[in-house]
Design a protein around this motif. Sequence first.
Motif, PDB file in Angstrom:
ATOM      1  N   ALA A 156      46.229  41.469  35.651  1.00 25.21           N
ATOM      2  CA  ALA A 156      46.828  41.664  36.976  1.00 25.21           C
ATOM      3  C   ALA A 156      45.777  41.592  38.082  1.00 25.21           C
ATOM      4  O   ALA A 156      46.030  41.034  39.150  1.00 25.21           O
ATOM      5  N   ILE A 157      44.583  42.121  37.821  1.00 25.15           N
ATOM      6  CA  ILE A 157      43.498  42.052  38.802  1.00 25.15           C
ATOM      7  C   ILE A 157      43.060  40.609  38.995  1.00 25.15           C
ATOM      8  O   ILE A 157      42.882  40.144  40.123  1.00 25.15           O
ATOM      9  N   GLU A 158      42.894  39.869  37.902  1.00 30.76           N
ATOM     10  CA  GLU A 158      42.468  38.469  38.003  1.00 30.76           C
ATOM     11  C   GLU A 158      43.519  37.615  38.694  1.00 30.76           C
ATOM     12  O   GLU A 158      43.181  36.659  39.383  1.00 30.76           O
ATOM     13  N   ALA A 159      44.799  37.959  38.529  1.00 35.54           N
ATOM     14  CA  ALA A 159      45.886  37.203  39.153  1.00 35.54           C
ATOM     15  C   ALA A 159      46.147  37.677  40.587  1.00 35.54           C
ATOM     16  O   ALA A 159      47.061  37.179  41.245  1.00 35.54           O
ATOM     17  N   VAL A 160      45.361  38.610  41.074  1.00 37.53           N
ATOM     18  CA  VAL A 160      45.463  39.182  42.409  1.00 37.53           C
ATOM     19  C   VAL A 160      46.849  39.801  42.629  1.00 37.53           C
ATOM     20  O   VAL A 160      47.421  39.722  43.704  1.00 37.53           O
ATOM     21  N   LYS A 161      47.380  40.420  41.582  1.00 38.47           N
ATOM     22  CA  LYS A 161      48.650  41.132  41.689  1.00 38.47           C
ATOM     23  C   LYS A 161      48.422  42.633  41.782  1.00 38.47           C
ATOM     24  O   LYS A 161      49.334  43.382  42.082  1.00 38.47           O
ATOM     25  N   SER A 178      39.760  37.414  44.049  1.00 38.95           N
ATOM     26  CA  SER A 178      39.253  38.029  42.824  1.00 38.95           C
ATOM     27  C   SER A 178      38.665  36.954  41.919  1.00 38.95           C
ATOM     28  O   SER A 178      39.326  35.960  41.640  1.00 38.95           O
ATOM     29  N   THR A 179      37.427  37.158  41.465  1.00 37.82           N
ATOM     30  CA  THR A 179      36.773  36.132  40.665  1.00 37.82           C
ATOM     31  C   THR A 179      36.308  36.577  39.280  1.00 37.82           C
ATOM     32  O   THR A 179      35.481  35.895  38.680  1.00 37.82           O
ATOM     33  N   PRO A 180      36.821  37.697  38.704  1.00 34.13           N
ATOM     34  CA  PRO A 180      36.327  38.065  37.379  1.00 34.13           C
ATOM     35  C   PRO A 180      36.578  36.988  36.329  1.00 34.13           C
ATOM     36  O   PRO A 180      35.774  36.805  35.415  1.00 34.13           O
ATOM     37  N   GLY A 181      37.681  36.255  36.453  1.00 33.60           N
ATOM     38  CA  GLY A 181      37.964  35.202  35.481  1.00 33.60           C
ATOM     39  C   GLY A 181      36.887  34.129  35.477  1.00 33.60           C
ATOM     40  O   GLY A 181      36.411  33.706  34.429  1.00 33.60           O
ATOM     41  N   ARG A 182      36.476  33.692  36.667  1.00 33.33           N
ATOM     42  CA  ARG A 182      35.413  32.679  36.767  1.00 33.33           C
ATOM     43  C   ARG A 182      34.119  33.216  36.180  1.00 33.33           C
ATOM     44  O   ARG A 182      33.403  32.515  35.462  1.00 33.33           O
ATOM     45  N   LEU A 183      33.820  34.477  36.464  1.00 34.81           N
ATOM     46  CA  LEU A 183      32.591  35.071  35.948  1.00 34.81           C
ATOM     47  C   LEU A 183      32.651  35.254  34.432  1.00 34.81           C
ATOM     48  O   LEU A 183      31.631  35.136  33.756  1.00 34.81           O
TER      49      LEU A 183
END
Length: 70
Positions: A38-43, A8-13
């Motif tokens: 949770a999505i960004e942490a891949v949980k 998951s890469t939304p944080g980088r984006l």
Amino acid sequence: MSGWRCISTPGRLRFAANEMTQAGLAEKAGVTRQSLLAIEAVKYPPSLELAFQIAGEFAVLLEEVFQYEG
């Protein structure tokens, strides 16, 4: 699907997009900041609809935001 993991890469984006905040992206995508975290942490895997919404906020293809490895 055991053995598969989501990349998951939304944080980088978010940082590439002038440091968009989690709260800002969550609001645009229609979810809570905690869900986005949770999505960004891949949980937590996003629904297909949410994944497309997040990709759309950055005007990139879905594959540029989420990938699955197995």
